[in-house]
Design an enzyme around this catalytic site. Structure first.
Site, PDB file in Angstrom:
ATOM      1  CG  HIS A  48      -1.918   1.091   1.249  1.00 48.71           C
ATOM      2  ND1 HIS A  48      -3.161   0.967   0.666  1.00 48.71           N
ATOM      3  CD2 HIS A  48      -1.868   2.345   1.767  1.00 48.71           C
ATOM      4  CE1 HIS A  48      -3.838   2.080   0.829  1.00 48.71           C
ATOM      5  NE2 HIS A  48      -3.070   2.951   1.489  1.00 48.71           N
ATOM      6  CB  CYS A  51      -3.306   7.974   0.213  1.00 49.92           C
ATOM      7  SG  CYS A  51      -4.456   9.147  -0.553  1.00 49.92           S
ATOM      8  N   GLY A  89       0.864   9.789  -3.871  1.00 46.62           N
ATOM      9  CA  GLY A  89       0.466  10.221  -5.214  1.00 46.62           C
ATOM     10  C   GLY A  89       1.060   9.372  -6.325  1.00 46.62           C
ATOM     11  CB  THR A 110      -5.631  10.855 -12.168  1.00 46.25           C
ATOM     12  OG1 THR A 110      -4.432  10.753 -11.421  1.00 46.25           O
ATOM     13  CG2 THR A 110      -5.910   9.514 -12.846  1.00 46.25           C
ATOM     14  CG  ASP A 122       2.211   3.920 -10.752  1.00 39.33           C
ATOM     15  OD1 ASP A 122       3.085   4.136  -9.896  1.00 39.33           O
ATOM     16  OD2 ASP A 122       1.306   3.065 -10.605  1.00 39.33           O
ATOM     17  NE  ARG A 124       1.942   3.306  -7.221  1.00 36.89           N
ATOM     18  CZ  ARG A 124       0.711   2.810  -7.091  1.00 36.89           C
ATOM     19  NH1 ARG A 124       0.212   2.641  -5.883  1.00 36.89           N
ATOM     20  NH2 ARG A 124       0.010   2.484  -8.160  1.00 36.89           N
ATOM     21  CE  LYS A 150       0.150  -1.866  -5.728  1.00 32.07           C
ATOM     22  NZ  LYS A 150      -0.682  -1.459  -4.570  1.00 32.07           N
TER      23      LYS A 150
END
Length: 427
Positions: A48, A51, A89, A110, A122, A124, A150
Site C-alpha cells: 500500500h 495517501c 500520489g 488524473t 506512476d 512507484r 503491481k
C-alpha cells in the site's frame, strides 16, 4: 533495508506487530503484521502506498483509505501483512499531487494532470516490499490488489505471487471519475458504471438470502482457456483441466448431492457426471444424483444407469424409469425447479455447464459459489477471460489462486461462503 523498531500495536482492526524499516533512501517503510509468517506460503499481502489526503484528511477523491481499511481488516482475520510505502500520489509526492488535484478540478483526469505537470503517471517501485518480504521469510504471497501492473512488477522482482485477493472499491460522486480512469486507462480490475458499482460486492441481497432456504446450495464450476473458450479449434468441447483440477472436480462431485448440466452438454459430451475412483485414487464417498436442464430438447438417460437418482427439468416429459423424476419448467425461470429439487432432498448441487445455463443461474441470482479454472498461469489473463465468459462478473469480486497448471478463480455470492473459500471448495 534495516529494521529500526518493532512493537505490538492495538488498533480498531485488531492487534498487529508493527515493524519499521529504513530503506536505502533513508525513508521509513512500515510492515504491519498479523499472525505467524515465517516459512508460510500464499500469505495475504497488501502493498500500500501512503495517501495523506485520504488516510489523514478523509479525502473522498480516491479509494485509498477504503483499500487500507479493507486490507487491515482482512489480515487481522486471515493473518498476513500490510506493507506501507512512502510513495504519495503514485510516487510524485504530496505537493505535486495537490497540483494535479488543482488541474483535475478544471476537468482533466488524473493521467492528463500528471502529464501536464511533466510527471510520470506512476513512478512507484517495489524493491522495498520485496526486501521486507525476504526479511519476514515469507515464501509466497496472495496480493490484495486490483492493479495488474503491481502484480507484474512484484513478480519481475522475484516475489512469488501465487494469487490475487480483490479489494472492493465503492465510488462516490467525487471518486467515480478517478476510478473510471483507473479501470479504463490503467487496467485496474474494478467495475465502475456511471459513478456507481453495478454490484458493490458479490454478497447476496436479502431477497436472495431468503431464496437460499428454498433451493439447494448452488456451486457453479467450469473450465475455460485463456480466450474464455470451452472449445478446441474444430469447434468441439475440449478437456481444459489439468490433473490437479480434474481431481478437484471429482472431489466436488462426491461432495454435492447432485451434478447438473444443460441439454447441449449432455447431448454433445455424454458426461458420466460421476465421481471416478481412477481419478480420486480411492473409492468415492458417494455418487451424486444427475440433473439435466433439457429445455425444449429431448434428453434421455441411459438405462444401464437407471438405478441412479436422476432429474430431468424441461418443457416436455419423456418416458422415465422409476429412479428418474421429471420436473416441468415452461420457461427459463429457475426458481420453481430449484425449489422442487430442494423438496426432493437435493440440498446441494454442482452446476458444470454449459455457459448458457451457467449465465442463467448467475443472472437469476441463483448461485452461492462460482469457481472457474482457467488454463493460464497469468492472474490478469485469467480474470479477464472469466469476465469475457461471464460479462456480469465484477473483476473486484474475483479471487485468484495458482492451481495446478493454471489459475483457479473464486467468487462468493452469499455471505456464508465469503470467508470459507479454499481452492474453490467450501468446508
Amino acid at each position: 533495508m534495516n529494521l529500526e523498531a518493532s512493537t505490538q500495536l492495538p488498533t480498531d482492526f485488531g492487534s498487529f506487530l508493527v515493524k519499521v524499516y529504513r530503506n536505502k533512501q533513508g525513508q521509513e517503510v512500515t510492515a504491519i503484521c498479523s499472525g505467524a509468517l515465517v516459512g508460510r506460503s500464499n500469505v495475504p499481502v497488501r502493498v500500500h502506498s501512503a495517501c495523506f489526503t485520504a488516510e489523514t484528511l478523509g479525502s473522498l477523491k480516491c479509494d485509498c483509505k477504503q483499500q487500507l481499511d479493507f486490507a487491515l481488516s482482512y489480515i487481522a482475520k486471515h493473518q498476513g501483512v500490510v506493507l506501507y510505502l512512502p510513495q504519495e500520489g503514485r510516487g510524485i509526492g504530496l505537493s505535486n499531487k495537490i497540483r494535479a488535484y488543482a488541474l483535475q478540478e478544471k476537468g482533466y483526469d488524473t493521467i492528463q494532470a500528471n502529464r501536464m505537470l511533466n510527471l510520470p503517471v506512476d513512478s512507484r517501485t517495489y524493491e522495498d516490499a520485496r526486501d521486507i518480504l525476504l526479511d519476514l521469510k515469507v515464501n509466497s504471497i496472495c496480493l490484495l490488489t486490483n492493479n495488474p501492473t503491481k502484480l507484474q512488477n512484484l513478480e519481475d522482482l522475484g516475489v512469488q505471487v501465487t494469487g490475487r485477493i480483490p479489494v472492493p472499491s465503492d465510488p462516490n460522486s467525487f471518486s467515480a471519475a478517478y476510478l473510471d480512469t483507473k479501470q479504463q486507462q490503467m487496467g485496474h480490475l474494478i467495475k465502475v458504471d456511471n459513478g456507481k458499482n453495478t454490484k458493490n460486492s458479490p454478497v447476496a441481497s436479502k431477497k436472495n438470502t431468503a431464496q437460499i432456504s428454498r433451493r439447494p446450495f448452488v456451486h457453479v464450476n467450469f473450465a475455460i482457456d485463456s480466450e474464455a473458450s470451452t472449445l478446441n479449434a474444430s469447434g468441439t468441447n475440449t478437456t481444459l483441466s489439468c490433473d490437479a483440477d480434474w481431481r478437484r472436480v471429482h472431489e466436488l462431485r462426491e461432495k454435492y448431492a447432485a451434478v447438473a448440466v444443460g441439454a447441449n452438454t449432455w447431448q454433445l459430451d455424454s458426461p458420466r457426471l460421476t465421481a471416478r475412483a481412477d481419478v480420486l485414487g480411492r473409492k468415492p464417498i458417494r455418487q451424486p444424483a444427475r440433473v439435466i436442464f433439457s429445455g425444449h430438447q429431448e434428453c434421455q438417460f441411459k438405462l444401464d444407469l437407471s438405478e441412479r437418482q436422476s432429474f430431468l427439468i424441461g418443457h416436455t416429459e419423456h418416458a422415465l424409469a422409476a429412479t428418474q423424476t421429471f420436473i416441468r419448467c415452461q420457461n427459463h425461470d429457475l426458481a420453481h425447479p430449484l425449489s422442487r429439487l430442494k423438496e426432493l432432498d437435493v440440498d446441494s448441487m454442482l452446476v458444470e455447464g454449459g455457459l448458457t445455463l451457467i449465465d442463467s443461474f448467475i443472472r437469476q441470482n441463483m448461485v452461492d459459489l462460482l469457481t472457474i479454472y482457467v488454463r493460464t498461469c497469468c492472474i490478469t489473463t485469467a480474470t479477464n477471460a472469466a469476465i469475457k465468459a461471464i460479462p456480469d462478473l465484477n473483476a473486484d469480486a474475483i479471487e485468484a489462486r495458482k492451481y495446478g497448471q493454471g489459475m483457479l478463480l473464486s467468487v462468493a455470492f452469499t455471505e456464508s461462503v465469503r470467508h470459507e473459500l479454499s481452492y474453490g471448495m467450501v468446508s
